[in-house]
Scaffold this active site. Structure first.
Site, PDB file in Angstrom:
ATOM      1  NE  ARG A 526      -3.564   2.678   1.085  1.00  0.00           N
ATOM      2  CZ  ARG A 526      -4.176   3.540   0.288  1.00  0.00           C
ATOM      3  NH1 ARG A 526      -4.118   3.411  -1.008  1.00  0.00           N
ATOM      4  NH2 ARG A 526      -4.879   4.532   0.804  1.00  0.00           N
ATOM      5  CB  CYS A 527       2.282   3.335  -2.410  1.00  0.00           C
ATOM      6  SG  CYS A 527       3.439   1.953  -2.538  1.00  0.00           S
ATOM      7  CD1 TRP A 572      -0.902  10.600   7.292  1.00  0.00           C
ATOM      8  CD2 TRP A 572      -2.911   9.975   6.572  1.00  0.00           C
ATOM      9  NE1 TRP A 572      -1.265   9.485   8.015  1.00  0.00           N
ATOM     10  CE2 TRP A 572      -2.490   9.082   7.594  1.00  0.00           C
ATOM     11  CE3 TRP A 572      -4.145   9.778   5.970  1.00  0.00           C
ATOM     12  CZ2 TRP A 572      -3.279   8.008   8.006  1.00  0.00           C
ATOM     13  CZ3 TRP A 572      -4.926   8.704   6.392  1.00  0.00           C
ATOM     14  CH2 TRP A 572      -4.490   7.832   7.386  1.00  0.00           C
ATOM     15  CG  HIS A 706      -5.450  -2.910   6.761  1.00  0.00           C
ATOM     16  ND1 HIS A 706      -6.305  -2.555   7.789  1.00  0.00           N
ATOM     17  CD2 HIS A 706      -5.062  -1.751   6.184  1.00  0.00           C
ATOM     18  CE1 HIS A 706      -6.410  -1.237   7.823  1.00  0.00           C
ATOM     19  NE2 HIS A 706      -5.669  -0.728   6.867  1.00  0.00           N
TER      20      HIS A 706
END
Length: 768
Positions: A526-527, A572, A706
């Site tokens: 996950r990026c 973020w 996830h």
């Protein structure tokens, strides 16, 4: 001759996210494991050569990982719980992936290891699990294999390891509790590191970097004794053949520096960005051992702005007043910044020149090292230093007077919502008419390849905005219908129109810039691609109102409006360095406040303001928590929602973090409902909620999104009963632990069906 240069770590996902793409193709059955290995090898070689060409002296190896470096360390120490060993995979990578993301298939059904934030970053690590049956021993050859791989390319690297102290402090027992450090455990772990150091000495390594970031946290009784006990056993393995760099980052080690210095490490890495004053003071007070080199962490590994060479040179000079043995280093691994500004053609040259991603930071590191050993005359003549200083002349951006005026007009009443929460909750129950244990989701639904393709078509001008909107409306309609069919109580529109929960908002705010390819790893494959805060922030136009109002018009159910909170948007994003985080967050709070009030006017009765990253930037030292962060972060959230009606229900959501120690501060956010991750943490946070007499209604996540595995109805029902042991049933919500954007429809809808069925089953039993 310039000062010695060292890079703590380098991004591993690749310039174009090659690692992410090949691993996900493998997971889907579209690539062979050999292809994954080949891509990984190509990336490692490319990254080593880049650093070699940049003139870096100490180039890291073993900083590469398929998933997470803490997970790699657990495997290195043979800390593999038996449930994963019993799967009996043929390849070690399969075991690694099962530990990282869970497994559900022919060989069994296991959940993933817990996942937590890596100190104050947005990176997530897997929490190692040690039980009585764990046999700690050298369980992997990965560090040696990668060292030899680089050696075959003619590059002598500096192997990097997560240190034993940090590993033990972050590991947990099967009940998710902190470990008890008996001498047997300490000796076993130290013995493996002893073996590793000795092996690298035999292989010809000149330096080994052992990362101990946990040293920057407050010390409990016995911590320094544990540290000394470990390293007094490990350091003799050097035998004069290899040097050990004890590397620290994300803060200062002032309360441990004397101990570290006396142990006789060959190098000590100090973060001079986040722990600057305290680290310098400790060095000045205790000095530096004669054979120890201080690695000055002056190149910021956590932000993308150009380094101020004058400041960095001043820091190096301050250290040289104490010792002549000073190397120049990144302050932390460059894992936390994007790969390169190359190709960011969407940024004008006069904008892009202010940024340095990982590749550019290599150049900065080399230039600072050269200048650090230059004479005064050479510095005055340096074109590099002159060009660098021109970036800091104060002309980059002009202030927004309208934003300043709004901030100046704020009063204490703007940060307080009336009436009190207990009274509001009564009014909301009556107004919303929801059942006991109301069910909902966190916000996003799967972003399929069709959805992403449609967004790409709009971006390329292949379809009109009207065509795009019609496609998205169809997605929203289908999502709403499906939620109604399975029986969810509070619906969401799915967020199909959003590319990212932060970037989407930034694109509708003044003061933000965006990149094309500035991806950083968040967890596993996950990026994320954070936007850049370039100037003062204000809302350019309504952001979510049109889509939320449309969604509410398509159902009689309660529709939840979905926003990202100001603290999370800043945490973020790549924040400015010319004004404080508090100032930037207040600007964002006013912008999101405008959006909240417009949603309310549009008839949205439940508004979720995600603060997924609130805990993330909590200072690592407890004494700094309030004065340096919470005293402005919590009021910023209250500013966002303080003006809504009592019947408007405000939700918030938080992601993987340790919440227990700030549970009262979370309650002080004055939200009506909070949802948070609990599925990987064995619901430990519920004890804190119970003990704090938590007023906010809460939805602890009942399953882990996830992981691709589908939880059974019974599994979720059992989870709900665990929650009810600690919480008042009237305050419990039932939801997954996070948004569903990264999942596929194939696992999302069955999981939600099981969630709703479990909630209904529990309701039925409670009503008897």
């Amino acid at each position: 001759m310039s000062a010695l240069t060292s890079v703590s770590g380098f991004p591993r996902i690749g310039q174009n996210r090659e690692l992410k793409k090949i691993i996900e193709a493998y997971w889907k059955g579209n690539a062979a494991l050999e292809e994954v290995r080949a891509t990984a090898k190509e990336l490692r070689a490319k990254h080593w050569k880049l650093q070699q060409e940049a003139g870096i002296d100490l180039i890291p190896s073993n900083d590469f990982s398929y998933y997470d470096q803490m997970l790699d360390t657990a495997i290195l120490l043979n800390v593999i719980p038996q449930r994963y060993q019993r799967l009996a995979f043929d390849n070690p990578e399969e075991t690694l992936f099962a530990m990282g993301r869970g497994y559900q298939g022919d060989k069994g059904d296991v959940t993933a290891l817990p996942m937590k934030k890596w100190f104050t970053t947005n990176y997530h690590y897997l929490v190692p699990e040690i039980d009585a049956a764990t046999e700690i021993k050298l369980g992997s050859t990965k560090p040696f294999d990668e060292f030899n791989e680089a050696k075959e390319l003619g590059i002598l690297t500096k192997p990097v390891l997560i240190g034993p102290y940090t590993f033990l402090k972050l590991a947990r027992n099967p009940q998710a509790e902190e470990l008890e450090y008996d001498q047997g455990l300490i000796n076993a772990v130290a013995a493996v590191y002893d073996e590793v150091v000795a092996k690298f000495a035999d292989l010809g390594a000149e330096w080994i970097q052992i990362d101990e970031p946990y040293l920057v946290l407050d010390k409990e009784e016995g911590d320094l004794s544990l540290f000394k006990s470990l390293y007094s056993k490990i350091l003799p393995a050097r035998k004069g053949a290899v040097k050990v760099l004890l590397n620290t980052y994300f803060g200062h080690i002032a309360d441990a520096y004397e101990t570290v210095n006396l142990l006789g490490f060959d190098g000590i890495g100090l973060d001079l960005n986040e722990g600057r004053e305290e680290n310098l003071a400790a060095v000045k007070q205790y000095g530096v051992a004669e054979n120890t080199t201080i690695f000055a962490g002056v190149i910021n590994g956590r932000n993308i702005w150009r380094n101020n060479y004058a400041v960095s040179l001043g820091l190096v000079d301050a250290l040289k007043q104490v010792t002549k043995n000073v190397a120049v280093s990144t302050a932390s691994s460059l894992l936390h910044v994007p790969f390169s500004t190359e190709g960011e053609t969407g940024l004008a040259d006069d904008v892009r020149k202010h940024f340095a991603f990982a590749v550019e930071k290599l150049g900065e590191l080399h230039e600072v090292a050269v200048l650090a050993d230059a004479t005064d005359d050479e510095k005055k003549a340096s074109a590099e230093l002159k060009a660098n200083q021109a970036l800091f002349d104060g002309t980059r951006v002009a202030p927004d007077s309208a934003v300043a005026a709004r901030l100046a007009a704020l009063t204490p009443d703007d940060f307080v919502r009336q009436p009190a929460r207990a009274e509001r909750q009564k009014e909301q129950r009556e107004a919303l008419g929801l059942p006991l244990l109301p069910t909902t989701t966190i916000g996003s639904f799967p972003q399929t390849k069709e959805i992403r393709a449609e967004r790409a078509k709009l971006r390329k001008g292949e379809i009109s905005k009207a065509e795009y909107d019609e496609f998205m409306k169809a997605q929203v309609d289908a999502c709403i219908k499906h939620q109604e069919e399975i029986g969810l109580d509070v619906l969401v529109h799915g967020e199909f129109e959003r590319n990212d929960m932060v970037e989407y908002f930034g694109q509708n705010l003044n003061g933000f810039l965006f990149t094309k390819n500035a991806w950083v790893q968040s967890y596993g494959t996950r990026c994320v691609k954070p936007p850049i805060v370039w100037g003062d922030v204000s809302r350019a136009k309504p952001i979510t109102v049109e889509w939320s109002a449309y969604a509410q018009s398509r159902t009689d159910h309660v529709m939840k409006g979905m926003l990202t909170g100001p603290v999370t948007i800043l945490n973020w994003s790549w924040p400015r360095e010319d004004i404080t985080h508090e100032q930037q967050t207040q600007q964002l709070a006013l912008a999101i406040r405008d959006e909240v009030l417009d949603l309310e006017k549009a008839g949205i009765k439940v508004i979720q303001i995600d603060e997924a990253a609130l805990r993330e930037k909590l200072p690592l030292r407890r004494t700094d928590w309030h004065k340096k962060y919470l005293d402005w972060a919590i009021p910023a959230f209250r500013l966002v929602h303080s003006a809504v009606k009592p019947t408007t229900q405000i939700h918030t959501h938080m992601c993987y973090s340790e919440f227990n120690d700030i549970i009262k501060d979370i309650d002080a956010m004055d939200a009506d409902v909070i949802s948070f991750e609990a599925s990987r943490g064995d619901l430990v946070v519920l004890d804190a909620i119970h003990d704090a007499n938590f007023e906010t209604e809460a939805g602890p996540g009942v399953y882990d999104i996830h992981s691709p595995r589908i939880p059974s109805e019974q599994e979720i029902e059992d989870r709900i009963y665990e929650i009810l042991k600690k919480m008042d049933v009237e305050k419990v919500w039932i939801n997954p632990d996070c948004g569903l954007k990264t999942r596929g429809n194939a696992e999302t809808w069955p999981s939600l069906e099981h969630l709703v069925a479990a909630a209904k089953a529990v309701r039925a039993k409670l009503s008897k």
